[in-house]
Design an enzyme around this catalytic site. Structure first.
Site, PDB file in Angstrom:
ATOM      1  N   THR A 149      68.288  47.176 -16.181  1.00 24.33           N
ATOM      2  CA  THR A 149      66.656  47.259 -16.212  1.00 24.33           C
ATOM      3  C   THR A 149      65.979  46.443 -17.329  1.00 24.33           C
ATOM      4  O   THR A 149      65.373  45.386 -17.335  1.00 24.33           O
ATOM      5  CB  THR A 149      66.057  48.676 -16.307  1.00 24.33           C
ATOM      6  OG1 THR A 149      66.381  49.040 -15.015  1.00 24.33           O
ATOM      7  CG2 THR A 149      64.474  48.433 -16.289  1.00 24.33           C
ATOM      8  N   ALA A 150      66.649  46.636 -18.728  1.00 23.84           N
ATOM      9  CA  ALA A 150      66.240  45.978 -19.865  1.00 23.84           C
ATOM     10  C   ALA A 150      66.701  44.466 -19.790  1.00 23.84           C
ATOM     11  O   ALA A 150      65.840  43.604 -20.047  1.00 23.84           O
ATOM     12  CB  ALA A 150      66.792  46.769 -21.034  1.00 23.84           C
ATOM     13  N   GLY A 157      70.293  50.748 -13.170  1.00 27.51           N
ATOM     14  CA  GLY A 157      70.837  51.448 -14.209  1.00 27.51           C
ATOM     15  C   GLY A 157      69.645  50.827 -15.556  1.00 27.51           C
ATOM     16  O   GLY A 157      68.865  50.198 -15.542  1.00 27.51           O
ATOM     17  N   CYS A 158      69.882  51.657 -16.572  1.00 25.49           N
ATOM     18  CA  CYS A 158      69.045  51.705 -17.682  1.00 25.49           C
ATOM     19  C   CYS A 158      69.263  50.297 -18.414  1.00 25.49           C
ATOM     20  O   CYS A 158      68.407  49.384 -18.696  1.00 25.49           O
ATOM     21  CB  CYS A 158      69.053  52.774 -18.671  1.00 25.49           C
ATOM     22  SG  CYS A 158      70.829  53.061 -19.053  1.00 25.49           S
ATOM     23  N   TYR A 159      70.533  49.841 -18.774  1.00 19.18           N
ATOM     24  CA  TYR A 159      70.732  48.701 -19.335  1.00 19.18           C
ATOM     25  C   TYR A 159      70.400  47.307 -18.477  1.00 19.18           C
ATOM     26  O   TYR A 159      69.789  46.356 -18.832  1.00 19.18           O
ATOM     27  CB  TYR A 159      72.333  48.458 -19.849  1.00 19.18           C
ATOM     28  CG  TYR A 159      72.785  49.383 -20.857  1.00 19.18           C
ATOM     29  CD1 TYR A 159      72.288  49.129 -22.348  1.00 19.18           C
ATOM     30  CD2 TYR A 159      73.686  50.394 -20.606  1.00 19.18           C
ATOM     31  CE1 TYR A 159      72.887  50.028 -23.371  1.00 19.18           C
ATOM     32  CE2 TYR A 159      74.206  50.993 -21.676  1.00 19.18           C
ATOM     33  CZ  TYR A 159      73.831  50.870 -22.865  1.00 19.18           C
ATOM     34  OH  TYR A 159      74.469  51.816 -23.930  1.00 19.18           O
TER      35      TYR A 159
END
Ligand code: NDP
Ligand code: X2W
Length: 326
Positions: free
Chosen positions: A158-159, A154-156
């Site tokens: 990954t960050a 997911g995007c969050y």
């Protein structure tokens, strides 16, 4: 040359990864697909997204015949579809021998028991799930190369994981606190009231209950507090993380831990300097900035990515290239 079918190509992540694959000389596009009853079936991607004027490929309905053609012609499929749609499609294509790069969350937890709680469905594909690997590209190179079932993070996560994983040996029992703001494309292209122009205003959501909290905790091996926010911009994520490190940890220890990214061209780490969302928008990069107080042992680290790129499509492309050795 590897031939890739993209399912969900009219959506934000699907269109983005289509553009990336189209621009890559080692990859070709087998076809672009939407649901059988899609309002967009038959339209050209270029008509939906004039930015991609050069991609004059029609969006085909994913009929049973189309699925069979994909099996015959493609080396891999990208699933840029919602979780419950990916669940079945991934299993079908994987069992037919194709490599599957799933941008959804349907195969990110190894434990089937997590799915009813966080995704609202029973995981019906335990055998395929057992072969799935987590596609965090800078960390799981070997697994991505070996498995044909890749769950792109997911995007969050990954960050957050890019910032936190190097620090794992220095963490205490105190939960890292992650506050992250995402642009509205994170919610996808379909119309929803809370993402309509007049409704969007900076606010937390999913407080103490977002499915990315257990995804981050599982991959980090440590519980976290995660609070996502919706911001009034289109693309990008900034995750600002406060974390207590073990007594005695020095700035030099932290700098040494982040040297793990020295050989990773898409991740850059800065001391006492913090990224802005606009530094990474429309790029595959992750920029991490940190500052440490050795008296209190508190570290603040901020991590910026483009949610549609490193948070989905460009990380998907990294996985494709790692997997096929390109
Ligand atoms: N947006 C983001 O920043 C990120 C998204 N993700 C994940 O990636 C996936 C895609 O997200 P996003 O691009 O935002 O979603 P969108 O809502 O923008 O796009 C979804 C796509 O799926 C298609 N679709 C829907 N149902 C089917 C079906 N049964 N068969 C084939 N195609 C179908 C839609 O077209 P149509 O309905 O016309 O058929 C559309 O092309 C989701 O799982 C999301 O959670 C992951 C990381 C970041
Ligand atoms: C702003 C916004 O709504 N963002 C999405 C996360 C998008 C993402 O990473 O998706 P998946 O993990 O679902 O694949 C959300 O919070 O649900």
């Amino acid at each position: 040359m590897k031939n890739i079918a993209i399912i969900g190509a009219s959506g934000y992540t699907g269109a983005q990864i289509t553009a990336l694959i189209d621009a890559d000389a080692s990859l070709s596009i087998q076809g672009l697909y939407v649901s059988e009853n899609s309002l967009d079936k038959g339209r050209l991607l270029a008509d939906l997204y004039p930015t991609y004027q050069h991609i004059q490929i029609p969006l085909s309905p994913l009929s049973a015949a189309a699925k069979q053609t994909i099996v015959e012609q493609a080396d891999a499929v990208v699933l840029a579809t919602e979780h419950s749609v990916s669940l079945e499609l991934a299993a079908f294509f994987y069992q037919q021998g194709l490599a599957v790069f799933d941008l959804s969350g349907a195969y990110r937890f190894a434990d089937v028991e997590q799915y009813p709680k966080w995704y609202g469905f029973e995981h019906t594909q335990a055998a395929v799930l057992a072969d799935a690997v987590y596609g965090l590209a800078e960390w799981n190179h070997e697994q991505i190369a070996q498995s044909k079932m890749i769950a792109v993070p997911g995007c969050y996560p990954t960050a957050s994981l890019t910032a936190l994983k190097p620090l794992k040996p220095m963490l205490t029992d105190a939960y890292p606190v992650i506050n992250a703001v995402s642009g509205v494309t994170g919610a996808g292209r379909k119309a929803q009231l809370h993402t309509s122009f007049c409704e969007v205003s900076l606010t937390p959501y999913g407080v103490l209950g977002h499915r990315h909290q257990p995804e981050i905790a599982t991959q980090l091996g440590q519980e976290v507090i995660f609070t996502p926010h919706l911001g009034n911009f289109k693309r990008g994520i900034l995750a600002t993380i406060t974390v207590q490190l073990a007594k005695g940890t020095t700035e030099a220890d932290i700098a040494a831990a982040y040297q793990i990214y020295d050989d990773c061209p898409l991740v850059s780490v800065k001391h006492n300097q913090f990224p802005k969302v606009d530094d990474v928008v429309n790029t595959p990069n992750c920029i991490v900035g940190w500052k440490y107080d050795p008296q209190s042992n508190y570290l603040v680290v901020a991590s910026a990515i483009d949610n549609l790129m490193k948070g989905a499509a460009s990380q998907g492309l990294q996985c494709i290239k790692i997997h096929f050795g390109l």
